[in-house]
Scaffold this motif. Structure first.
Motif, PDB file in Angstrom:
ATOM      1  N   UNK A 228       0.829  -1.195   0.000  1.00  0.00           N
ATOM      2  CA  UNK A 228       0.000   0.000   0.000  1.00  0.00           C
ATOM      3  C   UNK A 228       0.862   1.242   0.000  1.00  0.00           C
ATOM      4  N   UNK A 229       0.398   2.263  -0.692  1.00  0.00           N
ATOM      5  CA  UNK A 229       1.106   3.535  -0.716  1.00  0.00           C
ATOM      6  C   UNK A 229       0.070   4.641  -0.772  1.00  0.00           C
ATOM      7  N   UNK A 230       0.348   5.762  -0.077  1.00  0.00           N
ATOM      8  CA  UNK A 230      -0.586   6.864  -0.095  1.00  0.00           C
ATOM      9  C   UNK A 230       0.156   8.178   0.093  1.00  0.00           C
ATOM     10  N   UNK A 231      -0.456   9.251  -0.432  1.00  0.00           N
ATOM     11  CA  UNK A 231       0.064  10.608  -0.261  1.00  0.00           C
ATOM     12  C   UNK A 231      -1.117  11.496   0.094  1.00  0.00           C
ATOM     13  N   UNK A 232      -0.955  12.292   1.155  1.00  0.00           N
ATOM     14  CA  UNK A 232      -1.970  13.238   1.589  1.00  0.00           C
ATOM     15  C   UNK A 232      -1.355  14.635   1.603  1.00  0.00           C
ATOM     16  N   UNK A 233      -2.096  15.606   1.118  1.00  0.00           N
ATOM     17  CA  UNK A 233      -1.637  16.997   1.139  1.00  0.00           C
ATOM     18  C   UNK A 233      -2.786  17.855   1.642  1.00  0.00           C
ATOM     19  N   UNK A 234      -2.439  19.072   2.097  1.00  0.00           N
ATOM     20  CA  UNK A 234      -3.496  19.934   2.585  1.00  0.00           C
ATOM     21  C   UNK A 234      -3.013  21.319   2.926  1.00  0.00           C
ATOM     22  N   UNK A 235      -3.899  22.070   3.546  1.00  0.00           N
ATOM     23  CA  UNK A 235      -3.639  23.454   3.902  1.00  0.00           C
ATOM     24  C   UNK A 235      -2.494  23.573   4.889  1.00  0.00           C
ATOM     25  N   UNK A 236      -1.898  24.765   4.911  1.00  0.00           N
ATOM     26  CA  UNK A 236      -0.844  25.133   5.851  1.00  0.00           C
ATOM     27  C   UNK A 236       0.393  24.247   5.702  1.00  0.00           C
ATOM     28  N   UNK A 237       0.667  23.871   4.450  1.00  0.00           N
ATOM     29  CA  UNK A 237       1.874  23.115   4.150  1.00  0.00           C
ATOM     30  C   UNK A 237       1.847  21.674   4.588  1.00  0.00           C
ATOM     31  N   UNK A 262       4.982  16.455   7.485  1.00  0.00           N
ATOM     32  CA  UNK A 262       5.410  17.776   7.897  1.00  0.00           C
ATOM     33  C   UNK A 262       4.282  18.756   7.599  1.00  0.00           C
ATOM     34  N   UNK A 263       4.250  19.850   8.355  1.00  0.00           N
ATOM     35  CA  UNK A 263       3.336  20.941   8.067  1.00  0.00           C
ATOM     36  C   UNK A 263       3.898  22.218   8.661  1.00  0.00           C
ATOM     37  N   UNK A 264       3.598  23.321   7.997  1.00  0.00           N
ATOM     38  CA  UNK A 264       4.010  24.621   8.515  1.00  0.00           C
ATOM     39  C   UNK A 264       3.147  25.049   9.685  1.00  0.00           C
ATOM     40  N   UNK A 265       1.876  24.588   9.704  1.00  0.00           N
ATOM     41  CA  UNK A 265       0.974  24.901  10.792  1.00  0.00           C
ATOM     42  C   UNK A 265       0.111  26.111  10.520  1.00  0.00           C
ATOM     43  N   UNK A 266      -1.082  26.100  11.071  1.00  0.00           N
ATOM     44  CA  UNK A 266      -2.010  27.218  10.930  1.00  0.00           C
ATOM     45  C   UNK A 266      -1.489  28.454  11.639  1.00  0.00           C
ATOM     46  N   UNK A 267      -0.864  28.235  12.809  1.00  0.00           N
ATOM     47  CA  UNK A 267      -0.383  29.362  13.595  1.00  0.00           C
ATOM     48  C   UNK A 267       1.105  29.603  13.347  1.00  0.00           C
ATOM     49  N   UNK A 268       1.530  30.807  13.623  1.00  0.00           N
ATOM     50  CA  UNK A 268       2.946  31.144  13.586  1.00  0.00           C
ATOM     51  C   UNK A 268       3.689  30.254  14.586  1.00  0.00           C
ATOM     52  N   UNK A 269       4.902  29.840  14.211  1.00  0.00           N
ATOM     53  CA  UNK A 269       5.761  29.032  15.088  1.00  0.00           C
ATOM     54  C   UNK A 269       5.065  27.721  15.504  1.00  0.00           C
ATOM     55  N   UNK A 270       4.478  27.006  14.530  1.00  0.00           N
ATOM     56  CA  UNK A 270       3.841  25.714  14.834  1.00  0.00           C
ATOM     57  C   UNK A 270       4.229  24.653  13.803  1.00  0.00           C
ATOM     58  N   UNK A 271       5.416  24.791  13.212  1.00  0.00           N
ATOM     59  CA  UNK A 271       5.884  23.802  12.253  1.00  0.00           C
ATOM     60  C   UNK A 271       6.095  22.453  12.949  1.00  0.00           C
ATOM     61  N   UNK A 272       5.704  21.362  12.264  1.00  0.00           N
ATOM     62  CA  UNK A 272       5.845  20.013  12.802  1.00  0.00           C
ATOM     63  C   UNK A 272       6.496  19.111  11.751  1.00  0.00           C
ATOM     64  N   UNK A 273       7.390  18.245  12.209  1.00  0.00           N
ATOM     65  CA  UNK A 273       7.979  17.216  11.348  1.00  0.00           C
ATOM     66  C   UNK A 273       8.007  15.912  12.129  1.00  0.00           C
ATOM     67  N   UNK A 274       7.660  14.819  11.456  1.00  0.00           N
ATOM     68  CA  UNK A 274       7.513  13.569  12.178  1.00  0.00           C
ATOM     69  C   UNK A 274       7.733  12.367  11.255  1.00  0.00           C
ATOM     70  N   UNK A 714      -8.733  27.613  17.498  1.00  0.00           N
ATOM     71  CA  UNK A 714      -8.956  26.513  16.576  1.00  0.00           C
ATOM     72  C   UNK A 714      -8.402  26.810  15.196  1.00  0.00           C
ATOM     73  N   UNK A 715      -8.216  25.761  14.423  1.00  0.00           N
ATOM     74  CA  UNK A 715      -7.687  25.898  13.062  1.00  0.00           C
ATOM     75  C   UNK A 715      -8.738  26.513  12.145  1.00  0.00           C
ATOM     76  N   UNK A 716      -8.308  27.406  11.273  1.00  0.00           N
ATOM     77  CA  UNK A 716      -9.208  28.051  10.325  1.00  0.00           C
ATOM     78  C   UNK A 716      -9.570  27.131   9.169  1.00  0.00           C
ATOM     79  N   UNK A 717     -10.128  27.720   8.121  1.00  0.00           N
ATOM     80  CA  UNK A 717     -10.558  26.939   6.953  1.00  0.00           C
ATOM     81  C   UNK A 717      -9.392  26.110   6.416  1.00  0.00           C
ATOM     82  N   UNK A 718      -9.650  24.827   6.183  1.00  0.00           N
ATOM     83  CA  UNK A 718      -8.601  23.928   5.698  1.00  0.00           C
ATOM     84  C   UNK A 718      -9.204  22.908   4.746  1.00  0.00           C
ATOM     85  N   UNK A 719      -8.412  22.517   3.760  1.00  0.00           N
ATOM     86  CA  UNK A 719      -8.821  21.484   2.810  1.00  0.00           C
ATOM     87  C   UNK A 719      -7.690  20.470   2.704  1.00  0.00           C
ATOM     88  N   UNK A 720      -8.050  19.189   2.819  1.00  0.00           N
ATOM     89  CA  UNK A 720      -7.086  18.102   2.709  1.00  0.00           C
ATOM     90  C   UNK A 720      -7.549  17.162   1.599  1.00  0.00           C
TER      91      UNK A 720
END
Length: 727
Positions: A228-237, A262-274, A714-720
């Protein structure tokens, strides 16, 4: 809010009446079955739909699934779990989804199985994606994978980390030895199903907390996709990629799932990598015995935007707290869990035993630079005996568990930019948790079981301060009995009730050695079942708590204490957990489609009970009403589409004094996709489409002022969107 049981009964009757009206649609007779849309209240395989008024063609009949298995009657065999292991084609150590459903329905209380079909065609990145539709489960998202997870008000005022719930992966604890657990290790893309046991209904795992237990179960080579393989993308990087596979070769089977996000995050200074790895390797020792090895490895680097005032959260939700920016506050964790589980199945008896270790390295610059290593280890033993005694069925479960560990803990001054300064704290924490339990189900009738259980837990919290400032040790011994009844009214309808005792020991990070254990007596009744076009799952409970653990924030001009642990006197948690799925339309556009109404509702009534300081005030942290509802069109080809709403209703508070309110809110979402068991699947998931500004979660205080910085927007408008291939 009224404080007594009479007031609760009145409110329960009112809400129960609404549920009854919603479920009053006549269920027509049916002859075929189609897959149920993803409704978390589902306890068994899909129900049969109402019979269409038009004649089906041979082509449309071929598209329909075969009739689903109904909930097992009281004395049904255990789907091979203990009867004829030599004839089993699957794993001996891990029940498949159908077996897990049959097993969990023997519990006389609120329990749920969430199959992967409920969450695999979502971003599948946080715990809310997996269990956010389970009635009674509250997930308040902060940022990235971090959230507050609460069941029946467990850990209600816990500001950082989670407690009050025993979390497991494949039956192996992921809590630290003092009781905390991290949600970042939870990767929904890796699981076959999730088990949710509310309150003392988690005795099967030796769990004894107010919130119960959650068990995330990975596939084995017997039920995994070959590839199985999958790719998901969405708002805020946001971007996540996953690859997995499994198989069987002779006595060996394997499964592996690797994901990175990874995502840049909805808020400033909320980048995540995992990056998260889940894998297991099984070996069939004989027809009656199997051993399985697990590895779960994770790395998380996350920026923290911080709590802000209510006005800032609502008016400038993307902004981070300036001081958190200056200190470059982060949470970076590397963890690895290695475990083994062996199962031996004999005629009427199943024996399970195993051992595990969980190692964590935490690099955590916050108001001070926190730096520590956690080393936990333990083992478990459980035996299940199911046989006739004097012509009556009797099912006995006995078990024992050990979870011990040490934390080598340091704090340093956090200089500008997250630079480690002079050491301010050096402590060694040692925790021990030893438990033994037994539960017996005696069937006075083939469809009626009387259940009695008891657990003894012994816990030690020992803190040694290397600077000679704050050392101490406490020992906690608790007995927790349970009685209950389970009635299979018919093969598709159960009624249950129980009375139970629970106990919860403090965590280390707030000088746990001088705090009492939290204890509670919980009363619960409920029902679950299904008809041809209607499924339901409803529970009512009341927990009377002594010495509830509260983690309160203290804010001063020069310092913020994120968790000052204290015991409340007497409190009450009571509520309603209700979910249902209703086929409102059948054969809407052709013979092979349907429209379902899916609803998950939780009513929370949590309050102090004559407290010397807080009187009968509401407990802070969670709204009284939490509703998720969806109208979903689904076609048997795999296409689905529909809107859904999330409503958090009624004012709730950020403090014990009930002076600072959090406003209610409602979010509009929409999802559309195409899903099939093998081959290609895809989805688009729009969330908070009206871009509502709201408070997602709050940390709590004793007395709050309007400008206290307690809130996470809370997180604003987002599309994934995502696409996956399963072979």
């Amino acid at each position: 809010m009224s404080g007594g049981i009479d007031g609760f009964i009145v409110r329960a009757m009112a809400v129960g009446g609404m549920i009854g009206l919603a479920g009053g649609v006549h269920a027509q007779e049916a002859d075929v079955a189609v897959p149920l849309p993803p409704v978390v209240v589902e306890q068994t395989a899909a129900p049969t739909p109402a019979k269409p008024t038009k004649k089906k063609t041979a082509k449309s009949k071929a598209k329909q699934a075969q009739p689903a298995a109904a909930p097992s009657p009281a004395f049904a065999p255990e789907s091979g779990l203990s009867g004829s292991p030599a004839n089993r084609a699957g794993s001996l150590t891990v029940p498949d989804t159908a077996e897990a459903i049959a097993e969990i329905q023997r519990i006389p209380g609120a329990v749920t199985i969430v199959p992967d079909t409920q969450f695999r065609n979502t971003p599948a990145n946080t715990v809310k994606d997996a269990i956010g539709w389970v009635p009674g489960v509250i997930v308040q998202q902060k940022w990235g994978p971090d959230a507050r997870l609460s069941i029946r008000g467990s850990g209600l005022t816990r500001n950082y980390g989670n407690r009050g719930i025993n979390a497991y992966m494949d039956g192996v604890p992921i809590n630290t030895s003092d009781g905390l657990f991290d949600l970042f290790e939870v990767d929904p893309s890796a699981y076959r199903y999730v088990e949710v046991f509310k309150g003392a209904n988690a005795l099967r795992y030796g769990s004894n907390s107010l919130g119960g237990a959650i068990n995330f179960v990975t596939p084995t080579g017997y039920d995994a996709d070959a590839f199985g393989v999958r790719v998901d993308v969405g708002s805020f990087g946001f971007i996540k990629s996953t690859i997995n596979g499994g198989g069987v070769s002779g006595p060996v089977d394997y499964f592996i799932n690797l994901s990175g996000y990874r995502e840049d995050g909805y808020r400033q200074h909320s980048r995540q990598e995992m990056v998260r790895l889940n894998a297991n390797l099984g070996y069939r020792l004989s027809a009656n015995a199997e051993t399985r090895f697990y590895i779960n490895a994770n790395t998380w680097d996350g920026q923290l935007p911080g709590e802000v005032s209510k006005a800032a959260a609502l008016n400038s939700p993307k902004a981070a707290h300036p001081e958190w920016l200056r200190q470059n506050q982060q949470r970076n964790i590397d963890s690895i869990r290695v475990a083994n589980k062996t199962t031996v199945r004999l005629d009427g008896t199943t024996l399970e035993f195993g051992a595990f270790t969980h190692q964590r390295r935490v690099d955590h610059p916050i108001y001070e630079y926190v730096d520590y290593n956690v080393s936990d280890y333990g083992g478990f033993l459980r035996a299940t005996d199911d046989r006739l005694i004097g012509g009556f069925r009797n099912r006995l479960i006995v078990g024992a568990g050990i979870l011990d560990g040490t934390t080598d803990y340091y704090q340093h001054a956090n200089l500008t930019g997250g630079v480690k300064g002079a050491m301010t704290t050096s402590q060694l924490w040692k925790a021990k948790n030893h438990s033994a339990y037994a539960e017996n189900s005696f069937y006075v009738q083939p469809d009626v079981a009387l259940i009695a259980g008891i657990q003894f837990s012994h816990a030690v919290r020992d803190q040694r301060d290397r600077l000679g400032v704050n050392s101490g040790s406490s020992t906690y011994d608790n007995w927790s009995p349970k009685v209950g009844v389970l009635w299979d009214v018919d093969p598709n309808w159960q009624v249950f009730g129980n009375i139970s005792r629970s106990a919860e020991v403090p965590t280390f990070d707030a000088n746990a050695f001088n705090i009492k254990a939290q204890t509670a007596t919980t009363y619960e009744i409920g029902t679950r079942g299904r008809r041809s076009d209607f499924i339901w799952d409803v529970s009512l409970y009341r927990a009377e708590i002594d010495d509830e653990l509260q983690c309160l924030t203290i804010v001063m001009p020069w310092f913020t204490a994120p968790c000052a642990l204290t015991n409340a006197d007497k409190t009450v948690h009571q509520g309603i957990e209700a979910g249902f799925g209703l086929a409102v339309l059948q054969s809407t556009f052709d013979f092979d489609d349907s429209v379902w109404l899916n609803v998950s509702y939780t009513y929370n009534d949590f309050f102090f009970d004559g407290d010397a300081v807080w009187g009968n005030n509401n407990l802070p942290g969670v709204a009284p009403h939490n509703l998720r509802a969806e109208v979903l069109y689904r076609h048997t080809s795999g296409f689905y589409a529909g809107p859904n709403v999330e409503w958090v209703g009624g004012n709730f508070y950020a403090d014990n004094a009930n002076t600072l309110k959090i406003d209610p809110f409602a979010l509009l979402n929409f999802r559309v996709g195409f899903e099939q068991e093998k081959g290609w699947s895809a989805y688009v998931d729009g969330r908070n489409l009206l871009d509502k500004h709201y408070i997602a979660t709050t940390i709590t205080a004793g007395n709050a002022t309007p400008n206290m910085e307690l809130f996470n927007p809370g997180t604003g408008r987002a599309v994934y969107s995502g696409v996956q291939y399963r072979w």
